[in-house]
Design a protein around this motif. Structure first.
Motif, PDB file in Angstrom:
ATOM      1  N   ALA A   8       0.825  -1.208   0.000  1.00 35.72           N
ATOM      2  CA  ALA A   8       0.000   0.000   0.000  1.00 35.72           C
ATOM      3  C   ALA A   8       0.859   1.257   0.000  1.00 35.72           C
ATOM      4  CB  ALA A   8      -0.932  -0.009   1.208  1.00 35.72           C
ATOM      5  N   HIS A   9       1.938   1.233   0.767  1.00 34.53           N
ATOM      6  CA  HIS A   9       2.828   2.387   0.827  1.00 34.53           C
ATOM      7  C   HIS A   9       3.492   2.631  -0.533  1.00 34.53           C
ATOM      8  CE1 HIS A   9       5.365   5.314   2.911  1.00 34.53           C
ATOM      9  NE2 HIS A   9       6.378   4.853   2.188  1.00 34.53           N
ATOM     10  N   CYS A  51       2.389   1.664  -3.512  1.00 33.83           N
ATOM     11  CA  CYS A  51       1.370   2.105  -4.466  1.00 33.83           C
ATOM     12  C   CYS A  51       1.039   3.580  -4.284  1.00 33.83           C
ATOM     13  CB  CYS A  51       0.109   1.262  -4.314  1.00 33.83           C
ATOM     14  SG  CYS A  51       0.276  -0.439  -4.904  1.00 33.83           S
ATOM     15  N   ALA A  52       0.930   4.027  -3.034  1.00 29.98           N
ATOM     16  CA  ALA A  52       0.637   5.432  -2.773  1.00 29.98           C
ATOM     17  C   ALA A  52       1.745   6.329  -3.301  1.00 29.98           C
ATOM     18  CB  ALA A  52       0.428   5.645  -1.277  1.00 29.98           C
ATOM     19  N   GLU A  64      -2.474   1.551  -8.449  1.00 27.46           N
ATOM     20  CA  GLU A  64      -3.368   0.750  -7.633  1.00 27.46           C
ATOM     21  C   GLU A  64      -2.788  -0.608  -7.274  1.00 27.46           C
ATOM     22  OE1 GLU A  64      -7.063   0.453  -9.691  1.00 27.46           O
ATOM     23  OE2 GLU A  64      -7.592   2.580  -9.385  1.00 27.46           O
ATOM     24  N   GLY A 102       1.592   6.206  -7.159  1.00 27.72           N
ATOM     25  CA  GLY A 102       0.355   6.653  -7.777  1.00 27.72           C
ATOM     26  C   GLY A 102      -0.309   5.569  -8.597  1.00 27.72           C
TER      27      GLY A 102
END
Length: 408
Positions: free
Chosen positions: A134-135, A137-138, A143, A141
């Protein structure tokens, strides 16, 4: 003032460390791995004939004591090495840090055993915890990510490059080392974007005690194939205490880094940095011997033994690289000035005859030339003693636990 040249032959191990049985490749222990001896055996048996031929020919390194160092720590036969007439001081070094990776080996060679256990990712798919994905991907930018597994860099690029180019998802993978690698196409994803992504996620991974985040850029097309470029960048965790480069710089003397030394030490204690492929790095080393300032330390790493041949289990390529390196060292030795000290060593093993594709837990050679080092055995020393030896030669206080090998 004296000068020092510390040169790391990345992955040139000379026999399993005493604790090698606790380290594994493809579920088999590293006990019995011997990078140099097994390459020499393959050459002697005519099994390393691509790009070169015949027995392994390393006359300059052998004269410095390479073959003798192998015999010191291993009973594995090493054909065509160990001849008479050794003119250097030779020995072997053992690591105490728990790892067989680049940061562990280099930190300890620079006087600092790793004071913690590294974070490693399980060899399963998916390999990374959800919070890390998740980190990433954030920061990217996106998914999702591609890969999320243990893999060879060239293999995972071949597998996912086309989907990566179409989707824009970064390719993330790891190995037996404490490392998180991100591969991306230099043109469709963008080199600057890849480097920014790795820099952005590195602090999060460093908090997890992952040793390095590595940017692995590549180019090419599905039709023509893909190739990694030399724009690799390592984002390594900061050493938690002063290391050899700091000791020298704090004493008011210059430190020059060649190769990935700057990345490994996060530029701590380093005044100048030269990068490139190994042929370019060798020219930089020759230039340093010709012109480095009095009192300076030049710290070099030659990575292609490891990155191009060890991990790919390419015995012929590794042998050819060793023979090239030997020839270049033969040209370098007569150029050393009176008072110079040259130390050749390694950071771990990567036996190209061993199962799997990972590093091997091995002892490493320590070959010393110049500055009245003389000829003869040093015995078995610690990695940290290499740093102490350099510091003592440069008249710099030793801050770590090592002892100068030439004074033992």
């Amino acid at each position: 003032m004296p000068r020092a040249f510390l040169v790391v032959m990345d992955s040139v191990g000379i026999g399993g460390a005493p604790d090698a049985g606790a380290y594994f490749n493809a579920d088999l222990p590293d006990l019995g791995a011997n990078t140099l001896a097994h390459i020499a055996q393959a050459c002697a048996a005519g099994q390393a004939e691509e790009g070169r031929s015949g027995p392994l020919h390393l006359p300059n390194l052998d004269q410095l004591g390479l073959g003798a160092a192998v015999a010191l720590v291993s009973a594995v036969p090493c054909p065509d090495l160990g001849g008479a007439g050794v003119t250097g001081r030779w020995g072997a070094a053992r690591e105490i840090s728990r790892g067989k990776d680049t940061p562990s080996g280099h930190w300890e060679l620079a006087g600092l055993p790793v004071p913690w256990d590294w974070c490693y990712f399980a060899d399963q798919t998916p390999a990374f915890p959800d919070h890390l994905v998740a980190h990433v991907c954030a920061a990217a930018g996106t998914e999702a990510i591609l890969g999320n597994c243990h893999a060879s860099g060239t293999a995972i690029i071949a597998e996912h490059a086309a989907a990566h180019m179409q989707s824009g998802l970064p390719i993330c993978y790891t190995s037996a080392d404490s490392v998180f690698q991100i591969a991306a196409h230099e043109e469709t994803f963008g080199l600057d974007r890849l480097l920014a992504l790795c820099e952005a996620v590195a602090p999060y991974l460093h908090q997890m005690k992952v040793g390095r985040v590595i940017a692995r850029p590549f180019i090419g097309t599905p039709q023509a194939g893909f190739q990694r470029t030399t724009n690799r960048r390592d984002y390594a965790i900061m050493p938690p205490a002063p290391i050899l480069t700091n000791w020298v710089q704090d004493a008011g003397q210059l430190v020059h880094a060649i190769g990935k030394i700057g990345d490994i030490f996060s530029m701590q204690g380093i005044d100048t940095l030269k990068k490139g492929d190994d042929a370019t790095l060798m020219q930089h080393l020759h230039d340093a011997v010709a012109g480095a300032e009095e009192g300076s330390l030049t710290f070099a790493n030659f990575v292609e033994f490891d990155s191009l041949y060890g991990h790919r289990r390419d015995i012929s390529g590794y042998a050819q690289a060793l023979e090239w390196f030997d020839c270049e060292i033969g040209k370098l030795l007569p150029c050393l000035r009176e008072g110079d000290l040259l130390i050749l060593t390694a950071d771990h093993g990567n036996d190209p005859s061993w199962p799997g594709t990972d590093h091997t837990r091995e002892q490493v050679p320590v070959l010393i030339a110049g500055a009245g080092a003389g000829a003869g055995p040093l015995g078995t020393i610690g990695f940290v003693d290499v740093a102490a030896t350099v510091a003592a030669h440069l008249n710099v206080p030793v801050q770590g636990p090592g002892r100068p090998a030439l004074a033992m």
